[in-house]
Design a protein around this motif. Structure first.
Motif, PDB file in Angstrom:
ATOM      1  N   LEU A  13      17.501 124.764  34.070  1.00 47.30           N
ATOM      2  CA  LEU A  13      16.761 124.495  35.104  1.00 47.30           C
ATOM      3  C   LEU A  13      16.908 125.136  36.459  1.00 47.30           C
ATOM      4  O   LEU A  13      16.325 125.118  37.378  1.00 47.30           O
ATOM      5  CB  LEU A  13      17.248 122.872  35.270  1.00 47.30           C
ATOM      6  CG  LEU A  13      16.890 122.117  33.995  1.00 47.30           C
ATOM      7  CD1 LEU A  13      17.952 120.426  34.279  1.00 47.30           C
ATOM      8  CD2 LEU A  13      15.581 121.754  34.036  1.00 47.30           C
ATOM      9  N   GLY A  14      18.339 125.466  36.729  1.00 47.03           N
ATOM     10  CA  GLY A  14      18.539 126.351  37.871  1.00 47.03           C
ATOM     11  C   GLY A  14      17.593 127.517  37.969  1.00 47.03           C
ATOM     12  O   GLY A  14      17.132 127.895  38.984  1.00 47.03           O
ATOM     13  N   ALA A  15      17.417 128.092  36.670  1.00 44.53           N
ATOM     14  CA  ALA A  15      16.688 129.364  36.803  1.00 44.53           C
ATOM     15  C   ALA A  15      15.124 129.316  37.276  1.00 44.53           C
ATOM     16  O   ALA A  15      14.377 129.656  37.638  1.00 44.53           O
ATOM     17  CB  ALA A  15      16.633 130.098  35.195  1.00 44.53           C
ATOM     18  N   LEU A  16      14.772 128.109  36.518  1.00 46.67           N
ATOM     19  CA  LEU A  16      13.152 127.364  36.892  1.00 46.67           C
ATOM     20  C   LEU A  16      13.015 127.123  38.366  1.00 46.67           C
ATOM     21  O   LEU A  16      12.109 127.722  38.787  1.00 46.67           O
ATOM     22  CB  LEU A  16      13.080 126.118  36.017  1.00 46.67           C
ATOM     23  CG  LEU A  16      11.794 125.532  36.395  1.00 46.67           C
ATOM     24  CD1 LEU A  16      10.566 126.351  35.812  1.00 46.67           C
ATOM     25  CD2 LEU A  16      11.697 123.931  35.606  1.00 46.67           C
ATOM     26  N   LEU A  88      15.827 116.054  26.847  1.00 44.32           N
ATOM     27  CA  LEU A  88      14.453 115.828  27.593  1.00 44.32           C
ATOM     28  C   LEU A  88      14.482 116.561  28.940  1.00 44.32           C
ATOM     29  O   LEU A  88      13.355 116.778  29.573  1.00 44.32           O
ATOM     30  CB  LEU A  88      14.335 114.326  27.739  1.00 44.32           C
ATOM     31  CG  LEU A  88      14.138 113.663  26.504  1.00 44.32           C
ATOM     32  CD1 LEU A  88      13.897 112.187  26.874  1.00 44.32           C
ATOM     33  CD2 LEU A  88      12.835 113.896  25.587  1.00 44.32           C
ATOM     34  N   LEU A  89      15.475 116.790  29.474  1.00 42.00           N
ATOM     35  CA  LEU A  89      15.478 117.527  30.724  1.00 42.00           C
ATOM     36  C   LEU A  89      14.692 118.710  30.549  1.00 42.00           C
ATOM     37  O   LEU A  89      14.493 119.645  31.711  1.00 42.00           O
ATOM     38  CB  LEU A  89      16.826 117.843  31.201  1.00 42.00           C
ATOM     39  CG  LEU A  89      17.752 116.707  31.687  1.00 42.00           C
ATOM     40  CD1 LEU A  89      19.285 116.947  31.933  1.00 42.00           C
ATOM     41  CD2 LEU A  89      17.283 116.002  32.741  1.00 42.00           C
ATOM     42  N   LEU A  90      14.747 119.469  29.403  1.00 43.47           N
ATOM     43  CA  LEU A  90      14.254 120.596  29.331  1.00 43.47           C
ATOM     44  C   LEU A  90      12.411 120.432  29.351  1.00 43.47           C
ATOM     45  O   LEU A  90      11.850 121.697  29.486  1.00 43.47           O
ATOM     46  CB  LEU A  90      14.323 121.318  27.637  1.00 43.47           C
ATOM     47  CG  LEU A  90      15.751 121.695  27.613  1.00 43.47           C
ATOM     48  CD1 LEU A  90      16.036 122.245  26.117  1.00 43.47           C
ATOM     49  CD2 LEU A  90      15.992 122.793  28.499  1.00 43.47           C
ATOM     50  N   LEU A  91      12.024 119.365  29.105  1.00 41.44           N
ATOM     51  CA  LEU A  91      10.496 119.372  28.997  1.00 41.44           C
ATOM     52  C   LEU A  91       9.887 119.721  30.135  1.00 41.44           C
ATOM     53  O   LEU A  91       8.949 120.280  30.333  1.00 41.44           O
ATOM     54  CB  LEU A  91      10.122 117.719  28.812  1.00 41.44           C
ATOM     55  CG  LEU A  91      10.546 117.341  27.396  1.00 41.44           C
ATOM     56  CD1 LEU A  91       9.821 115.980  27.025  1.00 41.44           C
ATOM     57  CD2 LEU A  91       9.630 118.362  26.229  1.00 41.44           C
ATOM     58  N   PRO A  92      10.212 119.179  31.751  1.00 38.77           N
ATOM     59  CA  PRO A  92       9.667 119.674  32.890  1.00 38.77           C
ATOM     60  C   PRO A  92       9.673 121.158  32.876  1.00 38.77           C
ATOM     61  O   PRO A  92       8.754 121.730  33.365  1.00 38.77           O
ATOM     62  CB  PRO A  92      10.374 118.798  33.815  1.00 38.77           C
ATOM     63  CG  PRO A  92      10.994 117.757  33.183  1.00 38.77           C
ATOM     64  CD  PRO A  92      11.413 118.295  31.945  1.00 38.77           C
TER      65      PRO A  92
END
Length: 241
Positions: A13-16, A88-92
């Motif tokens: 998420l940080g890399a995104l 589910l945090l991976l979905l966005p």
């Protein structure tokens, strides 16, 4: 989800966030001033996640808190596990990486078309030069039409840039979306175009013409630009005003 996988998800998420802020793709979702907060947040998440993701500072040092009955791996299997819903945090992130949603356009603008534009500011507008074509933001064009019965627009050539939207009556508009913070609060700003055939919806155009006298002088009436030239263009880097 173990401590290590939690770290990997957080690092992803940080890399995104870091990628979105560096490539400029964040502008599809939020306003430009949020670039640096997003970049700092993304880097911070990666830094916080690295120890867990790399297994640094493992669970062995924590077993003393559990007495002599602690067993290797017990902390990893129980103490650091998160609910499966955390995946589910991976979905966005996957959506942003794989699908790359486009910026908002005509679909939203046409459904929020009844939103009245904000009142013109108390600024005194100088008359536009009469010997050149002036590039104006759509909001400024509307504000000028509302101020002094459009005196600063009368007879002046202007160029407006935006995407094409329509209404049920068959009229078409050069349109931009204005956001205060993020795409969720987007509101349309549009100027009806006269004397020209409509390009396909969502086409970005530069429309050159003159203000139709008497139109758009109130917040609830549509301002009209009598088009002399309509030129398709590439979407600008910053699609929101």
């Amino acid at each position: 989800m173990t401590r290590r996988t939690q770290g990997l998800v957080l690092a992803f998420l940080g890399a995104l966030l870091t990628r979105l802020s560096l490539t400029g793709e964040y502008e599809r979702f939020v306003t430009t001033w949020m670039r640096w907060p997003l970049l700092v947040t993304g880097i911070g998440l990666v830094v916080l996640a690295l120890p867990a993701a790399l297994g640094v500072g493992g669970e062995n040092g924590d077993h003393s808190d559990h007495g002599d009955h602690a067993h290797p791996g017990e902390e990893d299997d129980h103490g650091h596990r998160a609910p499966r819903s955390a995946w589910l945090l991976l979905l966005p992130g996957l959506v942003a990486f794989v699908v790359s949603p486009p910026a908002l356009g005509a679909y939203l603008a046409e459904r929020r078309a009844s939103d009245a534009p904000p009142p013109a500011p108390t600024t005194v507008f100088a008359a536009l030069p009469d010997d050149v074509t002036s590039d104006l933001a759509l909001e400024e064009f509307l504000w000028r039409a509302q101020t002094d019965e459009g005196a600063t627009l009368a007879g002046r050539d202007v160029r407006l840039t935006g995407f094409v939207s329509t209404d049920p009556d068959g009229n078409w508009y050069v349109t931009r979306l204005v956001i205060a913070c993020c795409a969720a609060d987007a509101r349309p700003v549009r100027v009806r175009v006269g004397e020209a055939d409509a390009p396909p919806r969502n086409t970005w155009v530069a429309v050159t013409g003159t203000w139709e006298k008497g139109t758009g002088t109130t917040r609830t009436s549509a301002a009209v630009l009598d088009a002399g030239e309509v030129t398709p263009i590439d979407p600008p880097e910053q699609v929101y005003e």
